[in-house]
Motif scaffolding. Structure first.
Motif, mmCIF file in Angstrom:
data_model
loop_
_atom_site.group_PDB
_atom_site.id
_atom_site.type_symbol
_atom_site.label_atom_id
_atom_site.label_comp_id
_atom_site.label_asym_id
_atom_site.label_seq_id
_atom_site.Cartn_x
_atom_site.Cartn_y
_atom_site.Cartn_z
ATOM 1 N N VAL A 1 -23.811 88.320 -41.281
ATOM 2 C CA VAL A 1 -24.164 89.233 -40.203
ATOM 3 C C VAL A 1 -23.055 89.160 -39.157
ATOM 4 C CG1 VAL A 1 -25.878 89.816 -38.482
ATOM 5 C CG2 VAL A 1 -26.587 88.724 -40.590
ATOM 6 N N ILE A 2 -22.522 90.284 -38.759
ATOM 7 C CA ILE A 2 -21.553 90.265 -37.662
ATOM 8 C C ILE A 2 -21.851 91.374 -36.663
ATOM 9 C CG2 ILE A 2 -19.619 89.157 -38.852
ATOM 10 C CD1 ILE A 2 -18.433 91.997 -39.160
ATOM 11 N N LYS A 3 -21.470 91.078 -35.446
ATOM 12 C CA LYS A 3 -21.557 92.078 -34.383
ATOM 13 C C LYS A 3 -20.161 92.683 -34.272
ATOM 14 C CE LYS A 3 -21.988 91.374 -29.504
ATOM 15 N NZ LYS A 3 -22.672 90.614 -28.464
ATOM 16 N N ASN A 4 -20.100 93.994 -34.237
ATOM 17 C CA ASN A 4 -18.790 94.636 -34.127
ATOM 18 C C ASN A 4 -18.245 94.425 -32.719
ATOM 19 O OD1 ASN A 4 -16.606 96.462 -33.981
ATOM 20 N ND2 ASN A 4 -17.518 97.604 -35.694
ATOM 21 N N ARG A 5 -17.112 93.709 -32.648
ATOM 22 C CA ARG A 5 -16.558 93.344 -31.336
ATOM 23 C C ARG A 5 -16.035 94.560 -30.563
ATOM 24 N NH1 ARG A 5 -18.549 88.650 -29.965
ATOM 25 N NH2 ARG A 5 -18.865 87.522 -31.881
ATOM 26 N N TYR A 6 -15.665 95.589 -31.287
ATOM 27 C CA TYR A 6 -15.112 96.771 -30.626
ATOM 28 C C TYR A 6 -16.220 97.707 -30.174
ATOM 29 C CZ TYR A 6 -10.821 95.014 -32.587
ATOM 30 O OH TYR A 6 -9.768 94.222 -32.880
ATOM 31 N N ASP A 7 -17.399 97.517 -30.762
ATOM 32 C CA ASP A 7 -18.546 98.367 -30.437
ATOM 33 C C ASP A 7 -19.763 97.439 -30.443
ATOM 34 O OD1 ASP A 7 -20.487 100.219 -30.183
ATOM 35 O OD2 ASP A 7 -20.190 101.150 -32.148
ATOM 36 N N PRO A 8 -19.984 96.708 -29.341
ATOM 37 C CA PRO A 8 -20.955 95.615 -29.361
ATOM 38 C C PRO A 8 -22.382 96.046 -29.704
ATOM 39 C CG PRO A 8 -19.612 95.527 -27.389
ATOM 40 C CD PRO A 8 -19.326 96.834 -28.035
ATOM 41 N N GLY A 9 -22.667 97.330 -29.623
ATOM 42 C CA GLY A 9 -24.020 97.778 -29.933
ATOM 43 C C GLY A 9 -24.265 97.954 -31.423
ATOM 44 N N THR A 10 -23.288 97.665 -32.242
ATOM 45 C CA THR A 10 -23.444 97.866 -33.682
ATOM 46 C C THR A 10 -23.384 96.528 -34.403
ATOM 47 O OG1 THR A 10 -22.311 99.947 -33.382
ATOM 48 C CG2 THR A 10 -22.586 99.186 -35.640
ATOM 49 N N ILE A 11 -24.313 96.364 -35.330
ATOM 50 C CA ILE A 11 -24.374 95.131 -36.106
ATOM 51 C C ILE A 11 -24.208 95.491 -37.572
ATOM 52 C CG2 ILE A 11 -25.857 93.189 -36.760
ATOM 53 C CD1 ILE A 11 -27.265 93.863 -33.968
ATOM 54 N N HIS A 12 -23.342 94.794 -38.254
ATOM 55 C CA HIS A 12 -23.143 95.015 -39.685
ATOM 56 C C HIS A 12 -23.752 93.855 -40.447
ATOM 57 C CE1 HIS A 12 -20.457 98.108 -38.377
ATOM 58 N NE2 HIS A 12 -19.674 97.229 -37.764
ATOM 59 N N ILE A 13 -24.466 94.179 -41.506
ATOM 60 C CA ILE A 13 -25.129 93.141 -42.292
ATOM 61 C C ILE A 13 -24.723 93.310 -43.748
ATOM 62 C CG2 ILE A 13 -27.349 92.140 -42.968
ATOM 63 C CD1 ILE A 13 -28.419 93.787 -40.420
ATOM 64 N N LEU A 14 -24.308 92.222 -44.342
ATOM 65 C CA LEU A 14 -23.981 92.223 -45.767
ATOM 66 C C LEU A 14 -24.949 91.268 -46.438
ATOM 67 C CD1 LEU A 14 -21.946 92.910 -48.112
ATOM 68 C CD2 LEU A 14 -20.793 90.805 -47.509
ATOM 69 N N SER A 15 -25.810 91.824 -47.285
ATOM 70 C CA SER A 15 -26.779 90.991 -47.988
ATOM 71 C C SER A 15 -26.547 91.205 -49.473
ATOM 72 C CB SER A 15 -28.182 91.402 -47.573
ATOM 73 O OG SER A 15 -29.117 90.831 -48.428
ATOM 74 N N ASP A 16 -25.819 90.287 -50.075
ATOM 75 C CA ASP A 16 -25.443 90.389 -51.490
ATOM 76 C C ASP A 16 -24.700 91.694 -51.781
ATOM 77 O OD1 ASP A 16 -25.772 88.147 -52.806
ATOM 78 O OD2 ASP A 16 -27.649 88.640 -53.797
ATOM 79 N N ASP A 17 -25.410 92.695 -52.313
ATOM 80 C CA ASP A 17 -24.733 93.938 -52.661
ATOM 81 C C ASP A 17 -25.097 95.068 -51.707
ATOM 82 O OD1 ASP A 17 -27.297 93.653 -53.608
ATOM 83 O OD2 ASP A 17 -27.045 95.268 -55.050
ATOM 84 N N LEU A 18 -25.796 94.724 -50.663
ATOM 85 C CA LEU A 18 -26.223 95.757 -49.724
ATOM 86 C C LEU A 18 -25.450 95.611 -48.414
ATOM 87 C CD1 LEU A 18 -28.657 97.899 -49.279
ATOM 88 C CD2 LEU A 18 -29.503 96.100 -47.816
ATOM 89 N N LEU A 19 -24.890 96.708 -47.976
ATOM 90 C CA LEU A 19 -24.167 96.704 -46.705
ATOM 91 C C LEU A 19 -24.827 97.725 -45.802
ATOM 92 C CD1 LEU A 19 -21.644 95.789 -45.106
ATOM 93 C CD2 LEU A 19 -20.441 97.694 -46.120
ATOM 94 N N TRP A 20 -25.286 97.300 -44.649
ATOM 95 C CA TRP A 20 -25.932 98.246 -43.753
ATOM 96 C C TRP A 20 -25.595 97.940 -42.311
ATOM 97 C CZ3 TRP A 20 -31.271 97.053 -41.697
ATOM 98 C CH2 TRP A 20 -31.678 95.755 -42.002
ATOM 99 N N SER A 21 -25.746 98.958 -41.498
ATOM 100 C CA SER A 21 -25.422 98.839 -40.091
ATOM 101 C C SER A 21 -26.606 99.305 -39.255
ATOM 102 C CB SER A 21 -24.223 99.727 -39.752
ATOM 103 O OG SER A 21 -23.061 99.133 -40.222
ATOM 104 N N VAL A 22 -26.899 98.543 -38.222
ATOM 105 C CA VAL A 22 -27.946 98.970 -37.304
ATOM 106 C C VAL A 22 -27.369 98.966 -35.900
ATOM 107 C CG1 VAL A 22 -29.927 98.203 -38.636
ATOM 108 C CG2 VAL A 22 -28.815 96.607 -37.124
ATOM 109 N N SER A 23 -27.947 99.802 -35.068
ATOM 110 C CA SER A 23 -27.514 99.792 -33.682
ATOM 111 C C SER A 23 -28.515 98.973 -32.887
ATOM 112 C CB SER A 23 -27.441 101.211 -33.142
ATOM 113 O OG SER A 23 -28.753 101.680 -32.970
ATOM 114 N N SER A 24 -28.107 98.492 -31.730
ATOM 115 C CA SER A 24 -28.963 97.576 -30.975
ATOM 116 C C SER A 24 -30.195 98.269 -30.435
ATOM 117 C CB SER A 24 -28.169 96.954 -29.843
ATOM 118 O OG SER A 24 -27.738 97.975 -28.979
ATOM 119 N N TYR A 25 -30.236 99.611 -30.443
ATOM 120 C CA TYR A 25 -31.468 100.267 -30.001
ATOM 121 C C TYR A 25 -32.355 100.684 -31.168
ATOM 122 C CZ TYR A 25 -28.199 104.166 -30.568
ATOM 123 O OH TYR A 25 -27.261 105.020 -31.054
#
Lengths: 898, 235
Positions: free
Chosen positions: A69-93
């Motif tokens: 799990v990482i928080k995008n440093r250039y866009d702090p409201g976006t979180i990227h999650i890599l779970s095995d073969d799934l890659l998804w992004s959520v916003s903090s809202y």
């Protein structure tokens, strides 16, 4: 405490990472499959998102999932999650931005996740060609942009354990070398740069202390205790980084944390170390290469808490706060101010990880002791003098107390109250609970208040493994029944660093003081099993018996076995062999004159489980009492119970030849190795919770087919005639008659237990802890396997209830009302001095203690009992009888004159 | 194309059949070979061997391959031995798996019963032997009891074997409960349906007292109020 939120007990409740924002935090759990946001102000769950996957249960059990799990440093409201073969992004809202499934190959494993202002970068290891494939996905919509590859020398496991990511860098330790791999961030730059940092010895740990788009700080710890801190600065308008070492001297056991605040000039670095009962802090400001403005603080801790396990330093509104988790599970918050450090919060979080519980009676009061003494002595004369002297002393102490009361009033009220709390009450309702936690902290808790009386921390503690759980043997070495001697309790645990070493700690349960004569840290043998002797040896103390790996039995402290165990009744011991999934029974014969302190065991029986895995065993409570040997039926005949004290319940799991999973429950006689009950349940899932008492067993499981929790109750009977009314032997040729019924439970089950009373006269209740926080008290007669479907008058005479497939739970039988307790792992029940009353202590994430009355209060007066009426009516009757007597005599006299 | 498909289907069916046979073979027809050993010689030695097929029969008689001579019997009666237990060890082999289970009873029980006992083998879901039990029909024994037994030149094993399979665990009996509820409901409806008698016949029990009371009351009022009524009638 303002609020708290209890997560699920399954894998979705396991937190992978928490990302902190100003007003709320985003929590990623369930191996990167759940994201939710909690608001700090009120604990409200603002939103929750679940990952959308098509292949949910494919290889979930076999392959350990990996999630980043990482928080995008250039866009702090976006979180990227890599779970095995799934890659998804959520916003903090709480918006799911996009979600893609990366095509899976068996040789390709997704390992790293990095982010830039435009791309989300996934590094996957291709184990065929030993190359790291770097794929760039668009940050906006997850479209694959392009990919490249670079040579890679680590295997998948090493890459996970030894590498970390930071901005567009991958840091990997390789023995004494740290490789810094720069991943290009744009399409036109394809140059992968690798640089190295040398350490003095093998690198143990890389920790990223601080990370931003332009600056980062990392910590490198070597196995010789040397710690170095490097500062990384981004070069202008490139994707490359410069680094330099910070000049900081550190102790080997110290922890580092960095805090940034807008109001602060630079960043502050905190170094913390624990030393006995003292915590030392050094706070400095980071300059270019050196540290300036170093200030030192130290704070005394109220008790020994071991090493620091977690440290976080933060500056909130110019207040410097340090949050620590210690080795003993304590949560500490320390405020650093100009006038020194101050401990502002201390919570014993270890109490949520209790693994063993025992209860001790409180000590007798002085007057109660004197009464005990009064009737001692031998010979007529000594008995007489003893009675007279003790009664005289009682009289004197009574007068002294009266004097004290008049002269001093309530001078030492607090002290006296505290003393009174430790004295046994009239009905022995209040006890002291000794609880052992999985981190090695032992607590003494008073039941009447829930207050912690004392606590002891054993830093080198590791629990024993017991099937699929952990446990710590906790014994009553000397009970509170011997008023002249203080009671003693012993715990046995393994050494954290060398698991073959066994430690024994014996302590006084009232004070927690260690009894050094019975405390040792090294036994010259490897312990396989430990149990308590049946006979007290010296000064009413029982001894511990150890079975070592060579199946030899030893006593601790070393005393002849003939004194520790009965020489007339043979001793049987069973051991479980995990590699062969077999129980083996041993026999121990002791000669009366034998002075040996250790002897070999002889194998007498063996029960083996092929293609089944033993997942748990359950023994009956040592305090289990059987009051009546039979049940009186409606026709006045007696149905005798089969009360075999040597039975244990064994739960196994397996897959049959049709590939259907099953759970087996056995009742195993530990003297002969025969099976008294064997039930197979197909399409059923563990955990199986068991209660074994008297002649019955109740167990619960989850039925996968109907998706519900069920309970099975079985009773064993000898039949209409009893084989031997006085004693029971496992060699008796009795074929027990088994009656069983299954019931549907309205709730899931976390733990079950049966109430215990002193003599076993009171009817039994089952206490059940449910996942929704309730503790339910269900009368055993609802589980009775003899409940008939068609009720005959005879059954009604006996008091049976008609069979209904579902056990109806009345909300009145929830014994904790709305004080819900979650994630209960075990329930402990104890008898009190009153036959009607049983004590219930449930432990897990929360603790709950209460008294229950399974057959109502039949031996106590009600609270609203009217003493005045009874008193006055007695007085009235006495007066009335005197008056009547007088009238009668006058009447008699008059009659005589006639 | 069609031909090819047909061939494929036939092949598939064949594979499925083969697999079925294999699983069946593995599970049911796999016989279990048993070897019984005991420790009366001081060490374990075999006294009977047996091959059984599960699911066919549950009671067997063991055919002993040796007898116990009187001298040995007398030696066993001498209880001074360090290990006064009779231990029965059952080796089993099923497919590629082999293991053993064992149990013990006091030696004198077996001597008292003259080696006549019942062996119960507990068989698991997958057809493996889990445990064994020996019962002789007694739980206590005394030396005098054994001495009373007539002396023979040699003693024979008379062991019978019983297989005990795992019971299927009970299930919540919702079916029968629902049937019962249905029956009760039907009975209720039937009883309501059958009662289509006229109103008077149905409730005469309740109506009669009212009628009686009314009649009585009117009779009494007639007695008391008769003159007044009569007077009224007169005018």
């Amino acid at each position: 405490m303002r609020w708290r939120k209890v997560f699920e007990t399954n894998e979705y409740g396991k937190i992978d990472r928490i990302i902190w924002y100003d007003q709320e935090s985003v929590i990623i759990s369930g191996q990167g499959r759940r994201a939710r946001s909690l608001r700090y102000a009120d604990g409200l769950e603002v939103w929750q998102l679940a990952a959308t996957t098509t292949n949910t249960n494919s290889n979930q059990d076999t392959v350990a999932k990996h999630c980043q799990v990482i928080k995008n440093r250039y866009d702090p409201g976006t979180i990227h999650i890599l779970s095995d073969d799934l890659l998804w992004s959520v916003s903090s809202y709480g918006e799911m931005l996009w979600s893609i499934e990366i095509p899976i190959k068996s040789t390709l494993k997704n390992l790293f996740l990095l982010s830039t202002s435009q791309y989300v970068i996934v590094g996957s290891l291709d184990s065929n060609s030993n190359q790291l494939q770097v794929t760039y996905y668009s940050k906006q919509d997850g479209q694959q942009a392009f990919s490249s590859s670079l040579p890679w020398s680590f295997n998948a496991k090493d890459s996970l354990n030894k590498c970390s990511t930071m901005n567009n860098l991958i840091l990997c330790s390789n023995n004494d070398e740290l490789s810094i791999i720069t991943i290009p961030t744009t399409t036109d730059d394809t140059n992968v740069k690798t640089r190295h940092i040398k350490a003095s010895s093998k690198i143990e740990q890389i920790r990223i202390l601080y990370e931003s788009t332009t600056r980062s700080v990392i910590l490198i710890k070597s196995d010789n205790g040397e710690t170095k801190i490097y500062q990384f600065n981004k070069k202008e308008s490139t994707s490359e980084w410069d680094f330099n070492e910070l000049n900081i001297q550190m102790k080997s056991n110290s922890f580092i944390s960095i805090a940034t605040d807008k109001n602060l000039a630079g960043q502050q670095i905190l170094e913390a170390s624990a030393n006995d009962q003292k915590l030392n802090f050094h706070v400095s400001t980071i300059n270019e290469q050196t540290l300036t403005n170093t200030r030192s603080y130290s704070v005394e801790l109220p008790e020994n808490m071991g090493e620091i396990e977690y440290l976080a330093y933060s500056v909130v509104k110019n207040t410097q706060l340090v949050t620590l988790r210690m080795q003993d599970g304590s949560l500490l918050v320390i405020k650093l101010a100009d006038n020194g450090a101050e401990l502002i919060l201390h919570r014993d979080e270890a109490l949520s990880s209790i693994i063993s519980v025992e209860t001790f009676d409180l000590s007798l009061s002085i007057t109660q002791m004197r009464i005990e003494e009064e009737f001692g002595g031998t010979g007529m004369f000594s008995m007489f003098t003893k009675r007279i002297s003790s009664q005289v002393s009682q009289l004197i102490s009574f007068f002294l107390r009266l004097m004290d009361l008049f002269t001093h009033g309530n001078r030492n009220r607090d002290y006296l109250d505290k003393q009174a709390a430790l004295v046994r009450d009239e009905f022995n309702l209040n006890k002291i609970l000794i609880v052992v936690t999985s981190v090695g902290k032992v607590f003494g808790i008073l039941t009447q208040s829930g207050g912690i009386l004392w606590k002891n921390f054993f830093p080198n503690f590791a629990p024993f493994e017991h099937f699929n759980a952990v446990h710590v043997p906790l014994f009553h070495i000397r009970s509170a029944a011997h008023y002249t001697h203080e009671p003693l309790a012993s715990i046995v645990y393994r050494d954290r660093n060398s698991l073959h070493d066994t430690h024994i700690r014996t302590f006084n349960p009232y004070t927690g003081d260690l009894e050094n004569n019975l405390t040792t840290s090294s036994l010259p043998y490897h312990v396989k099993r430990v149990f308590l002797s049946t006979q007290a040896v010296d000064e009413f103390c029982k001894v511990l018996l150890f079975v070592d790996t060579n199946n030899k039995i030893h006593t601790y402290p070393p005393v002849p076995l003939s004194r520790a165990l009965s020489t007339t009744i043979p001793t049987y011991i069973y051991l479980f062999d995990k590699s062969e999934q077999a129980f083996v029974g041993y026999y121990l014969s002791i000669d009366e004159n034998d002075q040996k302190t250790s002897t070999n065991l002889k194998e007498v029986w063996r029960v083996s489980f092929q293609n089944e895995e033993v997942i748990n065993i359950h023994t009956r409570l040592s305090s289990d009492r059987v009051h009546s040997a039979g049940i009186v039926l409606g026709d006045r005949s007696v149905l005798y119970k089969y009360t075999n004290p040597n039975l244990i319940a064994v739960v196994t799991e397996g897959i049959d030849y049709q590939k259907v999973p099953f759970v087996n429950i056995y009742l195993l006689d530990t003297v002969t190795g025969s099976l008294k009950l064997s039930h197979t349940h197909k399409r059923v899932k563990s955990p199986v919770h068991i209660v074994l008492s008297e002649n019955w067993i109740v167990y619960t499981y989850y039925n996968q087919r109907y998706r519900r929790y069920e309970a099975v109750s079985s009773s064993l009977f000898e039949g209409e005639a009893q084989y031997n009314y006085s004693t029971f032997s496992s060699f008796d040729p009795i074929e027990p008659v088994i009656q069983s019924k299954a019931y549907i439970l309205p709730y899931g089950v976390n733990a079950i237990q049966v109430t215990t009373t002193e003599k076993g006269i009171t009817s039994r209740d089952i206490i059940m802890a449910t996942p929704n926080g309730m503790l339910i008290e269900i009368p055993w007669i609802l589980f009775d396997p003899r409940r008939p479907l068609d009720l005959t008058p005879m059954d009604r005479e006996e008091g049976l209830i008609m069979y209904t497939p579902e056990i109806m739970v009345n909300f009145e039988s929830v014994i904790n009302y709305y004080k819900y307790v979650y994630n209960i792992r075990g329930i402990h029940t104890v008898a009190t001095g009153l036959e009607s009353t049983s004590i219930v202590f449930a432990y897990g994430l929360d603790l709950f203690f209460t008294r229950v009355f399974p057959s109502r209060i039949f031996d106590q007066l009600k609270d609203d009992f009217d003493f005045m009426i009874i008193g006055w009516s007695t007085v009235a009757f006495v007066v009335g009888s005197f008056v009547a007597k007088r009238f009668a005599s006058i009447h008699q006299t008059k009659k005589a004159w006639k | 194309m069609f031909e090819q498909n047909k061939l494929l289907v036939v092949l598939l069916v064949l594979i499925v059949q083969l697999q079925l046979i294999l699983t069946f073979d593995d599970a049911n027809s796999g016989s279990v070979s048993l070897n019984f050993e005991d420790n009366i010689d001081g060490k374990f030695s075999s006294f009977s061997k047996l091959n059984i097929h599960l699911s066919s029969q549950t009671n067997f008689d063991l055919t002993p391959s040796r007898t116990i001579p009187l001298s040995q019997y007398e030696r066993l009666i001498d209880f001074k031995s360090d290990y006064p237990y009779y231990t029965l060890k059952v080796h089993f082999k099923r497919g590629a798996t082999q293991d053993y289970v064992m149990t013990s009873v006091p030696m004198c029980l077996v001597l008292q019963a003259q080696f006549q006992y019942t062996v119960t083998l507990f068989v698991s879901e997958n057809g493996y032997i889990v445990g064994v039990q020996v019962t002789t029909g007694n739980s206590t024994c005394t030396l005098s009891n054994i001495n009373q037994i007539e002396q023979k030149t040699e003693y024979n094993y008379k062991a019978t074997m019983r297989l005990q399979l795992n019971d299927a665990g009970p299930q919540p009996d919702t079916q029968r409960f629902l049937e019962k509820l249905k029956r009760q409901q039907e009975a209720k409806i039937n009883s309501q349906d059958a009662d289509n008698r006229p109103f008077i016949l149905k409730y005469w029990k309740y109506l009669l007292p009212i009628v009686v009371i009314v009649v009585l009351q009117s009779a009494f009022t007639n007695e008391g109020g008769a003159p007044a009524a009569g007077g009224g009638g007169g005018t």
